[in-house]
Design an enzyme around this catalytic site. Structure first.
Site, mmCIF file in Angstrom:
data_model
loop_
_atom_site.group_PDB
_atom_site.id
_atom_site.type_symbol
_atom_site.label_atom_id
_atom_site.label_comp_id
_atom_site.label_asym_id
_atom_site.label_seq_id
_atom_site.Cartn_x
_atom_site.Cartn_y
_atom_site.Cartn_z
ATOM 1 N N GLU A 55 -0.972 1.498 -5.265
ATOM 2 C CA GLU A 55 -0.785 0.253 -4.513
ATOM 3 C C GLU A 55 -0.756 -0.969 -5.429
ATOM 4 O O GLU A 55 -1.645 -1.146 -6.270
ATOM 5 C CB GLU A 55 -1.915 0.116 -3.491
ATOM 6 C CG GLU A 55 -2.055 1.341 -2.596
ATOM 7 C CD GLU A 55 -3.396 1.416 -1.913
ATOM 8 O OE1 GLU A 55 -3.947 0.355 -1.551
ATOM 9 O OE2 GLU A 55 -3.901 2.546 -1.730
ATOM 10 N N HIS B 3 0.837 -1.213 0.000
ATOM 11 C CA HIS B 3 0.000 0.000 0.000
ATOM 12 C C HIS B 3 0.876 1.270 0.000
ATOM 13 O O HIS B 3 0.888 2.029 0.971
ATOM 14 C CB HIS B 3 -0.866 -0.069 1.260
ATOM 15 C CG HIS B 3 -1.993 0.903 1.357
ATOM 16 N ND1 HIS B 3 -1.829 2.260 1.332
ATOM 17 C CD2 HIS B 3 -3.322 0.710 1.544
ATOM 18 C CE1 HIS B 3 -3.008 2.855 1.489
ATOM 19 N NE2 HIS B 3 -3.919 1.955 1.600
HETATM 20 O O1 TA6 Z 1 -6.174 1.709 -0.379
HETATM 21 C C1 TA6 Z 1 -7.210 2.616 -0.274
HETATM 22 C C2 TA6 Z 1 -7.923 2.392 1.031
HETATM 23 O O2 TA6 Z 1 -8.606 1.171 1.044
HETATM 24 C C3 TA6 Z 1 -8.832 3.573 1.277
HETATM 25 O O3 TA6 Z 1 -10.183 3.232 1.066
HETATM 26 C C4 TA6 Z 1 -8.556 3.959 2.726
HETATM 27 O O4 TA6 Z 1 -9.385 3.217 3.611
HETATM 28 C C5 TA6 Z 1 -7.110 3.553 2.866
HETATM 29 O O5 TA6 Z 1 -6.984 2.350 2.115
HETATM 30 C C6 TA6 Z 1 -6.707 3.389 4.311
HETATM 31 O O6 TA6 Z 1 -5.500 2.719 4.280
HETATM 32 P P1 TA6 Z 1 -4.547 2.740 5.567
HETATM 33 O O7 TA6 Z 1 -3.417 1.881 5.249
HETATM 34 O O8 TA6 Z 1 -4.125 4.164 5.700
HETATM 35 O O9 TA6 Z 1 -5.372 2.248 6.688
#
Ligand code: TA6
Length: 305
Positions: free
Chosen positions: A275, A171
């Site tokens: 990602e 991510h």
């Molecule tokens: O990758 C996008 C996502 O799913 C968004 O919808 C948001 O929820 C984000 O990930 C949050 O990711 P994190 O790693 O910051 O908890």
């Protein structure tokens, strides 16, 4: 759940001027990797790449100034390892967003270097805590290779007697000068799910630009690299992937930024997540005894004016 001892890590794996281990934020052990073409830091908490800086360039990864470093909480920035599910747990809403791998201590498996390359491997395998959340035997290995690029490889080995399914993502939070002057090329014509509306779109038209909250899962088997063009920094970041059928593109914009306590209200213009994933309908089924690697190589290139 505990971490290996810093003194032991430095004694066994340290190398003057190339590999060192220190206590990072939250007291979590951090591997500091230095090579002739750049440097990076990796936390043993969550197997989390915290920062990456190519030689002579600005840092490539974003880390929120409000990021929290506490056991059991996600780190808002760097490269979170989302595994063995991406997003909300498919059945149990009480489970953490993006799985548990990023919320646990990892072990250091190896740390090596050569003239141009620095290469470490971290490991997480099933234990009482993981089995309480996900009833499977597995080995998870994260390999980080630093040379002219940053390569990150997440390998899942099914040590169970039955197949298991998973979704996953590396991510990556990229640091940008101003999201209003950033575009992502390489997804032209690719089908995507807009998770904000739940709507499937037949094809991305041209480069991706950002004018508001953007949260898309591209069904992208990965033939072409993604190129993030950052006009403000005069830089492009090229991400080439393998073992990934999805690419997630996310910027929270102002309203969602305000709802995230571990993210500054004014930080959304300085970040963009691109990602490398197997997410949404791109579910991976791994037969017993087999392994799969999700990987990307990231190269930051200054663009001459
Ligand atoms: O990758 C996008 C996502 O799913 C968004 O919808 C948001 O929820 C984000 O990930 C949050 O990711 P994190 O790693 O910051 O908890």
């Amino acid at each position: 759940m505990s971490f290996p001892d810093l003194a032991m890590l430095n004694k066994r794996f340290g190398a003057t001027g190339r590999i060192a281990f220190r206590a990072g934020a939250g007291g979590f052990p951090v591997a500091v990797l230095v090579g002739p073409q750049g440097s990076c830091e990796v936390s043993l908490y969550g197997g989390h790449v915290l920062c990456y800086r190519p030689q002579g360039q600005a840092p490539v990864l974003f880390m929120s100034r409000r990021a929290v470093f506490e056991m059991g909480k996600p780190i808002r920035g760097g490269i979170p390892v989302c595994w063995p599910w991406f997003g909300a747990h498919p059945q149990d809403k009480a489970q953490p967003l993006h799985g548990f791998a990023r919320l646990m201590p990892w072990n250091l498996l190896s740390a090596e270097y050569s003239a141009q390359m620095t290469d470490i491997k971290l490991g997480l395998c099933d234990n009482d805590a993981t089995r309480a959340r996900w009833p499977h035997a597995f080995d998870l290995t994260l390999r980080i290779i630093l040379d002219a690029t940053l390569r990150v490889e997440l390998t899942t080995r099914n040590r169970d007697k039955v197949p298991f399914t998973l979704t996953e993502a590396l991510h990556t939070y990229l640091r940008v000068r101003d999201i209003a002057h950033v575009s992502v090329a390489g997804l032209d014509g690719v089908r995507y799910l807009d998770t904000l509306t739940g709507q499937e779109h037949a094809a991305q038209k041209g480069a991706v630009h950002f004018h508001g909250e953007t949260d898309r899962i591209y069904h992208d088997p990965g033939a072409d690299p993604c190129t993030v063009n950052d006009e403000g920094l005069g830089r492009q970041v090229v991400i080439t992937k393998r073992g990934s059928r999805s690419t997630v593109v996310w910027n929270p914009w102002i309203d969602k930024a305000r709802r995230m306590p571990d993210f500054g209200d004014d930080e959304y213009p300085q970040m963009l997540c691109v990602e490398t994933a197997n997410a949404a309908q791109d579910v991976l089924t791994l037969p017993a005894g087999e392994e799969h690697t999700l990987a990307f190589a990231l190269r930051a290139e200054l663009r001459m004016p």
